[in-house]
Design an enzyme around this catalytic site. Structure first.
Site, PDB file in Angstrom:
ATOM      1  N   SER A 245     -26.608  -9.849 -37.748  1.00 31.85           N
ATOM      2  CA  SER A 245     -25.702 -10.557 -38.649  1.00 31.85           C
ATOM      3  C   SER A 245     -24.273 -10.110 -38.404  1.00 31.85           C
ATOM      4  O   SER A 245     -24.022  -8.919 -38.199  1.00 31.85           O
ATOM      5  CB  SER A 245     -26.098 -10.296 -40.102  1.00 31.85           C
ATOM      6  OG  SER A 245     -25.191 -10.885 -40.992  1.00 31.85           O
ATOM      7  N   ALA A 246     -23.343 -11.044 -38.456  1.00 35.13           N
ATOM      8  CA  ALA A 246     -21.940 -10.751 -38.155  1.00 35.13           C
ATOM      9  C   ALA A 246     -21.265  -9.913 -39.228  1.00 35.13           C
ATOM     10  O   ALA A 246     -20.590  -8.932 -38.939  1.00 35.13           O
ATOM     11  CB  ALA A 246     -21.169 -12.057 -37.956  1.00 35.13           C
TER      12      ALA A 246
ATOM     13  N   GLY B 145     -28.113 -13.653 -41.011  1.00 31.61           N
ATOM     14  CA  GLY B 145     -29.327 -12.944 -40.648  1.00 31.61           C
ATOM     15  C   GLY B 145     -30.566 -13.556 -41.273  1.00 31.61           C
ATOM     16  O   GLY B 145     -31.637 -13.584 -40.668  1.00 31.61           O
ATOM     17  N   THR B 146     -30.435 -14.056 -42.495  1.00 28.48           N
ATOM     18  CA  THR B 146     -31.579 -14.687 -43.165  1.00 28.48           C
ATOM     19  C   THR B 146     -32.087 -15.874 -42.369  1.00 28.48           C
ATOM     20  O   THR B 146     -33.296 -16.034 -42.157  1.00 28.48           O
ATOM     21  CB  THR B 146     -31.187 -15.125 -44.591  1.00 28.48           C
ATOM     22  OG1 THR B 146     -30.955 -13.959 -45.382  1.00 28.48           O
ATOM     23  CG2 THR B 146     -32.285 -15.960 -45.232  1.00 28.48           C
TER      24      THR B 146
ATOM     25  N   CYS C 200     -28.709  -9.448 -51.897  1.00 31.23           N
ATOM     26  CA  CYS C 200     -29.307 -10.768 -52.022  1.00 31.23           C
ATOM     27  C   CYS C 200     -30.147 -10.900 -53.284  1.00 31.23           C
ATOM     28  O   CYS C 200     -30.655 -11.967 -53.580  1.00 31.23           O
ATOM     29  CB  CYS C 200     -30.158 -11.070 -50.792  1.00 31.23           C
ATOM     30  SG  CYS C 200     -29.205 -11.118 -49.268  1.00 31.23           S
TER      31      CYS C 200
END
Length: 389
Positions: A203-204, A71-72, A330
């Protein structure tokens, strides 16, 4: 300790059985998706099948899906001053972002620092629409072309932003709108058309896929941000490098399963969260439930035990068999108070004590029972130490 309770799904969710099966099948296959031989065509078929499933997750055209590593990276790809729509270049003068965005947006964008404006939020963490309107008007009058990025739901508090209204107001000034939907996609029903945004990041591993998979999804497949990685022509030239076929295949399988049960899971998980919150409020009135009175993700609780450092509560619960977190995964290892809670005006004494519980697709009633047991074992000792300090 034989059993643990995992309540940190906003950091990552366990891989779903369907995603694990797809991952193993892809690992057993051979072939580069850019090769023209049979093995390459087989890999390409896996990628395109996953692309269709990820697109369906948000009701998008598969041609608008660009696979990334996470996603980042999807946020970084989206947040550039330079785009094209078909062959027409589009350049943006300023980036408007909310004060409660993930670091992937606040620090991962590709705009010069002096061309970024941070939008204030209210005490519940929602964008101040009055100040947002003023910013849009000010930049429009200055002739600035704007790119707006506001997350759909916050990773720390679960607070849901009024994205459709934010997008409507931005589009009235000719702005482009991106939303980080990492915490929502696969957990609640999401429609890129209903949101009215131009780009979303997903995001997965947040929805039960494997780490190493993400996607930027464009509502208009002709919209093309400047690539972060230049080189080969993979992903329509928007993301160079051989595709991670196993992670992408797992992403597609997880997205399909998550989309099929999103509404039922949201209701079930919301009931689990409410049961836990109700019991904790009843038994431990010292606990503060942050943003409990606003629209938020059904899986997320943000709690604080004022006077007890969040790290202390997280470690104590971990030793009691319950995995929770403080702030964003994060930002692990950092001890400063959450920038999200700071932007909301939460007093520092509470902000430094805040920790997050987040349920997910694999959560059940037994997780609530074990979590309550852990709180009952841990909190009295923390309260005694607080009183003695």
């Amino acid at each position: 300790m034989s059993e643990r309770t995992y309540l940190d799904h906003n950091a990552t969710s366990p891989i779903r059985p369907e995603a694990r099966a797809a991952l193993l099948e892809a690992l057993d296959a051979t072939g580069n998706g850019s090769s023209v031989h049979g093995e390459g065509r087989s890999a390409r078929a896996m990628i395109e099948a996953a692309r269709a499933r990820v697109a369906a997750l948000v009701g998008a055209d598969p041609r608008g899906v660009v696979f990334t590593s996470c996603g980042t990276e999807a946020d970084t790809l989206a947040l550039t001053p330079d785009f094209r729509r078909g062959e027409e270049p589009l350049s943006f003068d300023v980036l408007l972002v909310s004060a409660v965005e993930h670091a992937a947006v606040l620090r991962g964008h590709r705009f010069p620092a002096d061309r970024v404006e941070v939008l204030p939020v209210d005490a519940r963490g929602r964008v101040r629409l009055d100040l947002y309107d003023a910013a849009l008007q000010r930049h429009a009058e200055a002739g600035h072309r704007m790119l707006v990025s506001v997350m759909l739901a916050n990773n720390e508090t679960g607070v849901i932003q009024p994205i459709a209204e934010i997008a409507r107001r931005a589009h009235a000034h000719g702005a482009l709108v991106h939303s980080d939907a990492v915490q929502v996609a696969g957990r609640m029903k999401v429609s890129i058309a209903d949101l009215g945004v131009d780009l979303v990041s997903v995001s997965a591993h947040k929805l039960g896929g494997a780490p190493g998979g993400g996607a930027l999804i464009m509502a208009d497949p002709d919209l093309r941000p400047a690539p972060v990685f230049a080189g080969g022509g993979q992903e329509r030239g928007l993301r160079a490098g051989s595709e991670n076929v196993p992670a992408i295949a797992a992403f597609g399988a997880a997205a399909e399963r998550a989309a099929a049960c999103a509404e039922a899971d949201a209701a079930r998980i919301g009931d689990l969260r409410e049961r836990l919150e109700d019991a904790l409020r009843c038994e431990f009135p010292e606990l503060v439930l942050l943003v409990g009175d606003v629209d938020r993700l059904p899986n997320t609780s943000c709690l604080a035990l004022p006077g007890v450092a969040a790290e202390t509560a997280v470690i104590a619960l971990d030793l009691a068999g319950v995995a929770v977190s403080a702030g964003s995964a994060c930002s692990s290892g950092k001890v400063q108070a959450s920038h999200v809670l700071g932007a909301m005006g939460v007093p520092e004494r509470i902000a430094r004590a805040a920790f997050r519980l987040s349920f997910g697709w694999s959560s059940g009633e037994e997780d609530v029972d074990r979590a309550l047991g852990a709180f009952r074992r841990v909190l009295p000792g923390l309260l005694r130490r607080r009183a003695a300090a």
